[in-house]
Design a protein around this motif. Structure first.
Motif, mmCIF file in Angstrom:
data_model
loop_
_atom_site.group_PDB
_atom_site.id
_atom_site.type_symbol
_atom_site.label_atom_id
_atom_site.label_comp_id
_atom_site.label_asym_id
_atom_site.label_seq_id
_atom_site.Cartn_x
_atom_site.Cartn_y
_atom_site.Cartn_z
ATOM 1 N N ILE A 268 -29.731 -58.210 -11.079
ATOM 2 C CA ILE A 268 -30.719 -58.621 -10.077
ATOM 3 C C ILE A 268 -30.031 -59.296 -8.896
ATOM 4 C CG2 ILE A 268 -32.674 -60.165 -9.644
ATOM 5 C CD1 ILE A 268 -33.471 -59.653 -12.615
ATOM 6 N N SER A 269 -29.112 -60.204 -9.199
ATOM 7 C CA SER A 269 -28.362 -60.893 -8.146
ATOM 8 C C SER A 269 -27.531 -59.913 -7.329
ATOM 9 C CB SER A 269 -27.446 -61.950 -8.773
ATOM 10 O OG SER A 269 -26.594 -62.527 -7.809
ATOM 11 N N ALA A 270 -26.895 -58.957 -7.998
ATOM 12 C CA ALA A 270 -26.038 -57.996 -7.303
ATOM 13 C C ALA A 270 -26.832 -57.121 -6.336
ATOM 14 C CB ALA A 270 -25.307 -57.131 -8.316
ATOM 15 N N LEU A 271 -28.025 -56.694 -6.758
ATOM 16 C CA LEU A 271 -28.865 -55.892 -5.873
ATOM 17 C C LEU A 271 -29.246 -56.678 -4.619
ATOM 18 C CD1 LEU A 271 -31.170 -54.149 -8.500
ATOM 19 C CD2 LEU A 271 -29.501 -53.025 -7.004
ATOM 20 N N SER A 278 -34.933 -57.916 -1.558
ATOM 21 C CA SER A 278 -35.626 -59.166 -1.840
ATOM 22 C C SER A 278 -35.572 -59.431 -3.341
ATOM 23 C CB SER A 278 -37.094 -59.072 -1.409
ATOM 24 O OG SER A 278 -37.792 -58.140 -2.238
ATOM 25 N N LEU A 279 -35.831 -60.671 -3.726
ATOM 26 C CA LEU A 279 -35.855 -61.012 -5.147
ATOM 27 C C LEU A 279 -36.896 -60.182 -5.880
ATOM 28 C CD1 LEU A 279 -35.106 -62.777 -7.597
ATOM 29 C CD2 LEU A 279 -36.810 -64.435 -6.814
ATOM 30 N N GLU A 280 -38.077 -60.074 -5.317
ATOM 31 C CA GLU A 280 -39.150 -59.328 -5.980
ATOM 32 C C GLU A 280 -38.761 -57.867 -6.202
ATOM 33 O OE1 GLU A 280 -43.964 -58.486 -5.507
ATOM 34 O OE2 GLU A 280 -42.806 -59.263 -3.819
ATOM 35 N N LYS A 281 -38.187 -57.239 -5.189
ATOM 36 C CA LYS A 281 -37.806 -55.833 -5.306
ATOM 37 C C LYS A 281 -36.709 -55.649 -6.345
ATOM 38 C CE LYS A 281 -36.228 -51.829 -2.617
ATOM 39 N NZ LYS A 281 -35.866 -51.323 -1.257
ATOM 40 N N ALA A 282 -35.702 -56.499 -6.320
ATOM 41 C CA ALA A 282 -34.588 -56.389 -7.262
ATOM 42 C C ALA A 282 -35.039 -56.641 -8.695
ATOM 43 C CB ALA A 282 -33.487 -57.368 -6.876
ATOM 44 N N ALA A 283 -35.832 -57.687 -8.897
ATOM 45 C CA ALA A 283 -36.289 -58.035 -10.247
ATOM 46 C C ALA A 283 -37.173 -56.937 -10.828
ATOM 47 C CB ALA A 283 -37.026 -59.368 -10.214
#
Length: 336
Positions: A268-271, A278-283
């Motif tokens: 998630i952090s890498a994306l 964004s955090l929402e998109k990655a998560a």
């Protein structure tokens, strides 16, 4: 001359007011979870649901009071996780599940987003609050992970509270072990997906403090009926826990083997870092697509450097909640 002094005094006073306002207006966020799995409203009594909501609220309030006073994200996640570890409702600390041979083996980890330092303990049986031991490993040793007797000896030397193994034993978890063993008698050794019936469960927290620093932590009793010293993702940095001030702080819960293979928390952090998502998109991409396609079940809670929260899960439910600087507490359990 008097007018000049008046203007100076007024400017100074306004500066003090603005400074106080700016200080009080600093953002901070705390988000927690108490495990994901086959959690459905129709299978839970109103009384039990209320107990879960009250304990999640207590954990959020404990961490909020730390952050409100300018405390660190690490301090906030520690106190919040300890509230959940001390409750028999959750699979961590007091409520830890049983191994195949009737023991309670605990894992925990923490990570500091400012320094990228981390600490973890695995397979411990006599440390009351494993999250405290994980912090001690991070802050008072050159290592990242310690296991079993060595971790317990270190915790004792650090002055942490030690307990007898019997402290962790509960009738509810004993019955879960019996059900898991009965299922194995009928079907043989269970396949990974079948363990959804015997919740893995975990507790965790992630926070952003007023200083702009992130931290995350996770604690668990592991998987009901686990054998051979099995250790899941909770103490594995990058899988069950990750924090980086440049991106986000993440704590995971679910079937640990899949979270380890997919390096979920770090992914998630890498994306966010490399693709600028964004955090929402990655998560959502990691939990609802990548993990699910690989057969993994579970979820995460997370917060980014701006205080945004994401709590995706691909199971029936996840005990979760968050609170921000305005003090409004949000607690959720089901898919609502």
């Amino acid at each position: 001359m008097k007018l000049r002094y008046f203007v100076l005094l007024l400017s100074f006073s306004l500066g003090l007011v603005w400074g106080a306002f700016a200080q009080s207006g600093k953002k901070f966020t705390l988000v927690i979870h108490g495990g994901a799995g086959t959690i459905k409203k129709e299978n839970m009594s109103d009384e039990l649901e209320q107990q879960y909501r009250e304990k999640l609220t207590e954990a959020l309030q404990s961490g909020y009071h730390i952050l409100e006073k300018g405390g660190t994200s690490l301090e906030a996640i520690s106190v919040s996780i300890q509230v959940l570890e001390d409750s028999p409702l959750f699979n961590a600390g007091k409520g830890a599940v049983y191994t195949n041979d009737g023991k309670n083996e605990l894992d925990a980890s923490v990570m500091d987003g400012k320094t990228l330092n981390a600490g973890a303990v695995a397979g411990v049986t006599t440390i009351r609050n494993p999250v405290e031991a994980a912090i001690a490993v991070m802050e008072h040793s050159p290592h990242v992970m310690m296991a079993r007797e060595g971790a317990e000896l270190f915790a004792k030397e650090q002055g942490l509270e030690m307990v007898e193994p019997s402290y962790f034993r509960t009738e509810r978890r004993q019955k879960q072990l019996e059900r898991a063993k009965d299922a194995e008698k009928d079907r043989g050794m269970l396949e990974p997906a079948e363990y959804n019936d015997f919740k893995f469960g975990t507790v965790g927290a992630a926070a952003l403090d007023q200083h702009g620093n992130l931290a995350a932590g996770t604690s668990t009793g592991g998987m009901t009926n686990k054998r051979y010293g099995r250790i899941g993702d909770s103490p594995v940095i990058g899988a069950g826990t990750y924090a980086n001030n440049a991106t986000c702080a993440v704590s995971a819960t679910g079937h640990g083997e899949y979270f380890i293979r997919s390096v979920v928390a770090y992914d998630i952090s890498a994306l966010m870092e490399y693709k600028k998502w964004s955090l929402e998109k990655a998560a959502n991409h990691v939990i609802m697509k990548k993990l699910k396609e690989r057969g993994g079940s579970g979820g995460i809670i997370s917060v980014d450097q701006r205080g945004n929260v994401a709590m995706p899960f691909n199971t029936a439910g996840m005990y979760r909640g968050y609170v921000k600087e305005d003090g409004t507490i949000v607690v959720k359990i089901f898919k609502d």
